[in-house]
Scaffold this motif. Structure first.
Motif, PDB file in Angstrom:
ATOM      1  N   THR A   1      34.481  -8.544-122.806  1.00 23.98           N
ATOM      2  CA  THR A   1      33.602  -9.144-123.819  1.00 23.98           C
ATOM      3  C   THR A   1      34.303  -9.274-125.167  1.00 23.98           C
ATOM      4  O   THR A   1      34.176 -10.287-125.842  1.00 23.98           O
ATOM      5  CB  THR A   1      32.353  -8.264-124.004  1.00 23.98           C
ATOM      6  OG1 THR A   1      31.848  -7.974-122.704  1.00 23.98           O
ATOM      7  CG2 THR A   1      31.293  -8.966-124.808  1.00 23.98           C
ATOM      8  N   ARG A   2      35.062  -8.231-125.513  1.00 28.42           N
ATOM      9  CA  ARG A   2      35.655  -8.228-126.855  1.00 28.42           C
ATOM     10  C   ARG A   2      36.692  -9.347-127.054  1.00 28.42           C
ATOM     11  O   ARG A   2      36.675 -10.008-128.093  1.00 28.42           O
ATOM     12  CB  ARG A   2      36.235  -6.841-127.167  1.00 28.42           C
ATOM     13  CG  ARG A   2      35.148  -5.851-127.585  1.00 28.42           C
ATOM     14  CD  ARG A   2      35.737  -4.571-128.152  1.00 28.42           C
ATOM     15  NE  ARG A   2      36.154  -3.686-127.096  1.00 28.42           N
ATOM     16  CZ  ARG A   2      35.409  -2.675-126.627  1.00 28.42           C
ATOM     17  NH1 ARG A   2      34.222  -2.444-127.145  1.00 28.42           N
ATOM     18  NH2 ARG A   2      35.848  -1.901-125.670  1.00 28.42           N
TER      19      ARG A   2
ATOM     20  N   LEU B   1      34.727 -12.444-127.608  1.00 30.52           N
ATOM     21  CA  LEU B   1      34.140 -12.454-128.961  1.00 30.52           C
ATOM     22  C   LEU B   1      35.186 -12.806-130.004  1.00 30.52           C
ATOM     23  O   LEU B   1      34.923 -13.552-130.952  1.00 30.52           O
ATOM     24  CB  LEU B   1      33.547 -11.073-129.275  1.00 30.52           C
ATOM     25  CG  LEU B   1      32.226 -10.724-128.588  1.00 30.52           C
ATOM     26  CD1 LEU B   1      31.875  -9.269-128.845  1.00 30.52           C
ATOM     27  CD2 LEU B   1      31.108 -11.627-129.085  1.00 30.52           C
ATOM     28  N   LEU B   2      36.380 -12.279-129.802  1.00 32.69           N
ATOM     29  CA  LEU B   2      37.489 -12.565-130.725  1.00 32.69           C
ATOM     30  C   LEU B   2      37.839 -14.054-130.690  1.00 32.69           C
ATOM     31  O   LEU B   2      38.036 -14.687-131.741  1.00 32.69           O
ATOM     32  CB  LEU B   2      38.707 -11.718-130.331  1.00 32.69           C
ATOM     33  CG  LEU B   2      39.946 -11.790-131.210  1.00 32.69           C
ATOM     34  CD1 LEU B   2      39.625 -11.419-132.641  1.00 32.69           C
ATOM     35  CD2 LEU B   2      41.029 -10.872-130.675  1.00 32.69           C
TER      36      LEU B   2
ATOM     37  N   LEU C   1      35.174 -16.056-132.409  1.00 36.25           N
ATOM     38  CA  LEU C   1      35.307 -15.929-133.864  1.00 36.25           C
ATOM     39  C   LEU C   1      36.353 -16.914-134.386  1.00 36.25           C
ATOM     40  O   LEU C   1      36.159 -17.572-135.412  1.00 36.25           O
ATOM     41  CB  LEU C   1      35.725 -14.503-134.233  1.00 36.25           C
ATOM     42  CG  LEU C   1      35.985 -14.325-135.730  1.00 36.25           C
ATOM     43  CD1 LEU C   1      34.760 -13.763-136.429  1.00 36.25           C
ATOM     44  CD2 LEU C   1      37.194 -13.454-135.985  1.00 36.25           C
TER      45      LEU C   1
ATOM     46  N   ARG D   1      37.619  -0.396-131.449  1.00 36.17           N
ATOM     47  CA  ARG D   1      37.806  -0.007-130.044  1.00 36.17           C
ATOM     48  C   ARG D   1      38.542  -1.080-129.236  1.00 36.17           C
ATOM     49  O   ARG D   1      38.641  -1.005-128.028  1.00 36.17           O
ATOM     50  CB  ARG D   1      36.453   0.331-129.436  1.00 36.17           C
ATOM     51  CG  ARG D   1      35.869   1.569-130.140  1.00 36.17           C
ATOM     52  CD  ARG D   1      34.554   1.955-129.599  1.00 36.17           C
ATOM     53  NE  ARG D   1      34.644   2.318-128.189  1.00 36.17           N
ATOM     54  CZ  ARG D   1      33.597   2.443-127.406  1.00 36.17           C
ATOM     55  NH1 ARG D   1      32.381   2.227-127.902  1.00 36.17           N
ATOM     56  NH2 ARG D   1      33.740   2.791-126.152  1.00 36.17           N
ATOM     57  N   LEU D   2      39.043  -2.073-129.939  1.00 40.87           N
ATOM     58  CA  LEU D   2      39.792  -3.145-129.280  1.00 40.87           C
ATOM     59  C   LEU D   2      41.209  -2.647-128.960  1.00 40.87           C
ATOM     60  O   LEU D   2      41.902  -2.170-129.849  1.00 40.87           O
ATOM     61  CB  LEU D   2      39.870  -4.329-130.248  1.00 40.87           C
ATOM     62  CG  LEU D   2      40.301  -5.683-129.721  1.00 40.87           C
ATOM     63  CD1 LEU D   2      39.221  -6.285-128.825  1.00 40.87           C
ATOM     64  CD2 LEU D   2      40.560  -6.625-130.892  1.00 40.87           C
TER      65      LEU D   2
ATOM     66  N   PHE E   1      31.051  -9.210-136.693  1.00 39.29           N
ATOM     67  CA  PHE E   1      32.203  -9.286-135.801  1.00 39.29           C
ATOM     68  C   PHE E   1      32.895  -7.920-135.681  1.00 39.29           C
ATOM     69  O   PHE E   1      33.146  -7.430-134.564  1.00 39.29           O
ATOM     70  CB  PHE E   1      33.197 -10.327-136.311  1.00 39.29           C
ATOM     71  CG  PHE E   1      34.508 -10.276-135.594  1.00 39.29           C
ATOM     72  CD1 PHE E   1      34.609 -10.675-134.272  1.00 39.29           C
ATOM     73  CD2 PHE E   1      35.651  -9.791-136.219  1.00 39.29           C
ATOM     74  CE1 PHE E   1      35.815 -10.600-133.589  1.00 39.29           C
ATOM     75  CE2 PHE E   1      36.859  -9.714-135.546  1.00 39.29           C
ATOM     76  CZ  PHE E   1      36.941 -10.118-134.232  1.00 39.29           C
TER      77      PHE E   1
ATOM     78  N   MET F   1      33.315  -5.367-132.471  1.00 43.52           N
ATOM     79  CA  MET F   1      34.606  -4.823-132.032  1.00 43.52           C
ATOM     80  C   MET F   1      34.571  -3.288-131.986  1.00 43.52           C
ATOM     81  O   MET F   1      35.308  -2.657-131.232  1.00 43.52           O
ATOM     82  CB  MET F   1      35.735  -5.263-132.982  1.00 43.52           C
ATOM     83  CG  MET F   1      36.046  -6.740-132.963  1.00 43.52           C
ATOM     84  SD  MET F   1      36.604  -7.325-131.354  1.00 43.52           S
ATOM     85  CE  MET F   1      35.209  -8.301-130.842  1.00 43.52           C
TER      86      MET F   1
END
Lengths: 394, 259
Positions: free
Chosen positions: A2-3, A6-7, A10, A237-238, B111, B115
């Protein structure tokens, strides 16, 4: 997963929020394509030269040449037969007209006459139009000769109006059965398939600007490394791998958005291709964007400053644009052909062309897609090995 | 108004423990055997001239950079071996404005919240709370590039607060901003400490450290050269009531210019 997504989302949001980037990536290619259509695809008045050899040297041949010259937009240039053939051999002339010996005599005797067309390949658009015009002029001339001959014949025999009418009917029927002047085509070289420059231009421009914008996003990555956003993300947490994947997907997303907008515009405004071709082109865009995004990551991994990234991106894009056949067809052999093999453009444009022209499908572009996917994979591996998330020691 | 630094000195739980941290770049030792602790609910000041190694130390404490030697634990979790657990506990506000200027403050916060592991709904709610805390609710939807320097600094801090950290790293958070914004940041930091957060704070402004910090470590040339409360440090060179922290700093690090 997911991250990274999302990145990537963005990044697409940032792309849309950046008017400068939008103008460069979407508005500029549209303007450039419109200009190209104006230059290469617009309507113009017809101008051509008829390259003529007169082997007859009779009155009818002279009259034919004079009348061709009187047609608006056509100039006549006279050659000896040898010089005409030489010009055709050198491709200096694509279509030549030869008035054979006996042309005048045939017309005067009421026999079928002919004009020979010697062409190289298709003879070119201008040559084909010129031949069509010459055919009309020659037919008109022949009809006049036929009428003159018939009238002379009728006047010489003290005739009745009924006989004149009957004779006229016979002449008309003959004229309908067979044209007064036959135009005989003789091809010197078989026709080569001609490429419409606009057909290549749309894919070329799409790929060029995709490369420009995605590889220049390498500069943005360097900037992010410098201002600390990449490093800051690593305190969340990425993971480093997720961050790298997210940046790759971001490049793909930007490239896809840009390409799809241009393809839809081409579809709506220019009526290029159908829905199926459009959908297949979008799938192809995904592969091209992946390759370009991976190249951007390599640039970002290697460059240490914004300037280095910018110049590397510009050099790579220009090299691929010039040698990849964006504006002109690629040579079939030699150094230029060899160089074109090191460009994304060659493979992407070849695949786009077939799909947009609806003469090929994605399945036919398997080789090109495999090459582009291979580039994406290799560049991703190299970039991941070299990528630094932080700037120099602080 | 928030409590003064001395009011918190009773609580001595060690929340961050750095032991023998050493780091070199290209053969140059930037940090050498740095050891200190940050207690729970404490504002710990890390002071030092340019190039002293403060930022490199913070990068090692916050999981970004691995030390060549030494270790760090945060609430008992090793930074090297349990970085994910440590990242759940920390918030980092770097010296640079590490944010996306094209986007609004809300978008930036949501955002970074995502994260940090928040759900979309949680991130939006948290962003609204944090923006209110830093006084940016009214401009929340404006692109950050339109903000003043002080507002950008507050967004930079707000991002670090999104994950509700128990330990906050603030690396020179007041550089280049006006007194109003600076005071707002002071109040925010003191309030966070009073709510139970530990803060590691670096600055070049001595009066700022004197006002905020419960304890201070002074770094120079990669080493900790002094450690104690502001009063203890002042007492090393004279009467604590008559001596300033700047005098202590110059006495410890010298008056020669640094890069």
């Amino acid at each position: 997963m997911t991250r990274p997504i999302l990145l990537a989302l963005l990044e697409v949001k940032r792309f849309i929020a950046d008017r400068g980037a939008l103008a460069f990536s979407i508005a500029l290619p549209i303007i450039l394509f419109a200009l190209m259509v104006g230059v290469f695809g617009g309507e113009t008045s017809f101008n051509a030269t008829a390259h003529v050899t007169d082997l007859d040297r009779g009155q009818a041949a002279s009259e034919l040449i004079e009348r061709i010259e009187q047609v608006e937009g056509i100039d006549v240039r006279l050659y000896t037969e040898e010089r005409l053939d030489d010009a055709l051999d050198r491709s200096a002339v694509l279509t030549g007209l030869v008035i054979p010996a006996g042309f005048t005599a045939a017309l005067e005797d009421g026999r079928p006459a002919s004009v020979q067309v010697r062409r190289r390949g298709s003879g070119g658009d201008a040559g084909q139009i010129t031949v069509s015009i010459v055919r009309g002029v020659a037919d008109s001339l022949a009809s006049e000769y036929e009428l003159r001959r018939a009238l002379s014949h009728l006047v010489s025999e003290a005739t009745t109006p009924e006989r004149v009418e009957a004779q006229t009917g016979i002449l008309l029927a003959e004229a309908l059965r067979e044209p007064p002047v036959r135009v005989v085509n003789r091809a010197l070289v078989e026709q080569e398939e001609e490429e419409d420059i606009l057909d290549r231009m749309l894919p070329g421009i799409i790929v060029m600007f995709l490369l420009f914008s995605v590889t220049l996003s390498a500069q943005t990555l360097i900037e992010e490394r410098r201002n600390g956003t990449l490093e800051r993300l690593l305190t969340t947490r990425l993971s480093a791998d997720e961050l790298f994947t997210g940046k790759f997907l971001a490049g793909v997303g930007r490239g896809m958005l840009q390409t799809v907008v241009l393809l839809v515009l081409a579809f709506v405004v220019l009526r290029i291709a159908g829905v199926s071709a459009l959908a297949q082109s979008a799938v192809l865009a995904l592969v091209v964007a992946a390759a370009a995004s991976a190249i951007a990551l390599v640039i970002a991994a290697v460059a240490r400053t914004d300037d280095q990234a910018t110049w590397a991106a510009v050099f790579i894009t220009m090299f691929m644009t010039v040698f990849g056949g964006t504006f002109f067809p690629i040579a079939s052999s030699g150094v230029l052909e060899l160089l074109s093999r090191f460009t994304l453009n060659r493979y992407a444009i070849d695949a786009y062309e077939g799909i947009l022209a609806e003469t090929a499908t994605l399945g036919d572009a398997t080789f090109e897609i495999a090459i582009l996917s291979g580039v994406a994979l290799v560049c991703l591996i190299v970039a991941r090995l070299l990528f630094r998330f932080s700037s120099e020691a602080k | 108004m928030s409590a003064s630094p001395s009011a918190n000195m009773g609580c001595m739980d060690e929340f961050l423990v750095a032991t023998g941290l050493t780091k070199s770049f290209d053969g140059v030792q930037v940090v050498e055997s740095v050891s200190f602790t940050v207690h729970a609910k404490e504002i710990f000041g890390l002071l030092g001239p340019n190039g002293a190694g403060k930022t490199t130390t913070i990068r090692m404490l916050s999981t970004v950079l691995g030390p060549d030697e030494g270790d760090v634990t945060v609430d008992g979790h090793s930074v090297g071996r349990e970085s994910d657990a440590v990242r759940r506990l920390i918030g980092v506000c770097p010296q640079e404005l590490a944010l996306y200027p094209e986007l609004s403050a809300t978008d930036n916060l949501v955002f970074f919240g995502r994260m940090a592991g928040l759900s979309g709904k949680e991130a939006k709610e948290r962003a609204a709370d944090v923006l209110e805390r830093v006084g940016l609710t009214e401009r929340a939807k404006d692109a950050v590039r339109k903000y003043s320097g002080g507002m950008k600094r507050r967004v930079n801090i707000a991002i670090a607060l999104m994950s509700r950290p128990r330990l906050l790293f603030l690396d020179e958070p007041t550089v280049g901003i006006d007194p109003q914004s600076r005071n707002h940041i002071f109040d925010t930091v003191l309030a966070l400490r009073d709510e139970g957060m530990s803060v590691l704070y670096t600055t070049h402004y001595m009066e700022e450290a004197d006002r905020l910090c419960d304890r201070i470590g002074v770094m120079d040339a990669g080493r900790i050269i002094a450690l104690g409360t502001p009063t203890e440090l002042k007492a090393q060179i004279g009467d604590p009531g008559a001596t300033t922290l700047e005098e202590v700093f110059l006495s410890l690090t010298g008056r020669s210019l640094r890069d």
